[in-house]
Design an enzyme around this catalytic site. Structure first.
Site: not given
Ligand code: SAH
Length: 343
Positions: A94, A107, A114, A118, A121, A292, A334
């Site tokens: 995406e 973006c 990944c 996390c 995510c 999110n 994302c």
């Molecule tokens: N792997 C990298 C970049 C991709 S994620 C990282 O961890 O920074 C991009 C951002 O979106 C990161 O700050 C991640 O923690 C955040 N993110 C992922 N899922 C999310 C969600 N459900 N709500 C808010 N932020 C989220």
């Protein structure tokens, strides 16, 4: 087996070497590189200042990659465009184009899926497939500009994947992106977001590329952060903050911290105080993002709580803002579109 070269992934130096090995003159490499990255040629036949013999040879030994747009969602409210691209092996990534006052920002994704795990995510839930090639990161930009007619003025590496887990290809992507013989984007207009691969932060600091380092922090003590982000078991908060300080010292760039606010998890006054004391050693900015919602988890938040938490931080003297929500009507968070499409 004959290996066919992914020509869009080559830096100018690498392309020059390929041309020299073919018995060609050095300046040919520059001509081809400009066709690819400045004029965005999609076929060797477009390269009219090359002999037809050389074009034929290039077509035998190299290929110019492409991405297929399988979905393009356009927000009615704020000009956000979200792309779901299909890669040549059938995988999907995406990319989101966002409009800001200072210009359009893209973006981009750096991996298919990944490994980082996390908890909040969507990109990581179905696991990891593979890292993207430099060409596949670049093509997200080339295709977004081609398909919308818009010009991207900044890039955030914040899509699917962990950019520092695909370090070499991301560095090559940045090299090609910033080349004056290509897109010529200043790396001051690029932000790289990481969950905190500390060893790679030190490597990046040494390169002093001028880009903004964005750290996904999300919690202020190790127990809570390890629960939300397994990477914290490998590199804890204190090691991460040391690396951030090193990045700031080496580059002079202020550090940006992402903080996804989750109701009842990390949104108390104690959290705000702990966050303020963590970041005060260096010039920094905190981006607060109401988490999110993703369908596999029950985490919630909203703009009101984010604004309340932001005020607590500002009252403590911290430079913090609440991230604007863009493309809410097209599910721009994302990882969600790819998951829906592949399941
Ligand atoms: N792997 C990298 C970049 C991709 S994620 C990282 O961890 O920074 C991009 C951002 O979106 C990161 O700050 C991640 O923690 C955040 N993110 C992922 N899922 C999310 C969600 N459900 N709500 C808010 N932020 C989220």
């Amino acid at each position: 087996m004959i290996l066919i070269t992914d020509i869009l992934s080559l830096t100018l130096d690498e392309l020059t070497q390929v041309l020299l090995n073919m018995g060609e003159k050095k300046f040919r490499a520059l001509q081809i590189y400009e066709w690819l990255h400045k004029k965005r040629a999609t076929s060797f036949d477009d390269m009219t200042n090359l002999s037809s013999a050389l074009r034929k040879k290039l077509a035998q030994e190299c290929f110019i990659g492409s991405l297929k747009v399988v979905r393009k969602l356009e927000s009615q409210s704020d000009n956000t465009v979200k792309f779901l691209y299909e890669l040549s092996d059938g995988n999907h990534v995406e990319t989101v184009l966002m409009q800001y006052e200072h210009g359009d920002s893209l973006c981009v994704s750096t991996q298919v899926g990944c490994k980082m795990g996390c908890r909040f995510c969507a990109s990581t839930i179905a696991g990891f497939k593979r890292s993207l090639e430099p060409s596949e990161i670049l093509l997200q930009l080339y295709e977004a500009e081609r398909s919308t007619g818009r010009k991207v003025s900044s890039i955030v590496l914040m899509g699917i994947g962990e950019p520092l887990d695909n370090y070499d290809n991301v560095i090559k992507f940045l090299n090609i992106l910033s080349s004056e013989n290509g897109t010529n984007m200043s790396l001051r207009h690029v932000s790289l977001s990481t969950c905190g691969l500390v060893d790679r932060i030190y490597d990046l600091a040494k390169l002093d590329l001028g880009l903004t380092l964005s750290i996904s922090l999300h919690a202020t003590n190790d127990v809570k952060r390890s629960e939300l982000m397994p990477i914290n078991n490998r590199y804890n908060i204190s090691e991460l903050m040391k690396a951030c300080y090193d990045y700031f010292s080496a580059t002079g760039r202020r550090i940006s911290f992402e903080y996804a606010l989750i109701d009842g998890e990390n949104d108390s006054l104690e959290d705000a105080k702990a966050l303020a004391s963590l970041v005060k050693r260096m010039p920094s900015h905190i981006n607060i993002i109401p988490v999110n919602k993703i369908k596999e988890r029950s985490f919630t938040s909203n703009r009101r709580s984010a604004q309340r938490f932001c005020k607590m931080l500002c009252d403590l003297g911290v430079n913090a803002t609440v991230r604007r929500t863009l493309g809410a009507d097209i599910d721009a968070a994302c990882g969600q579109l790819r998951r829906e499409y592949e399941i």
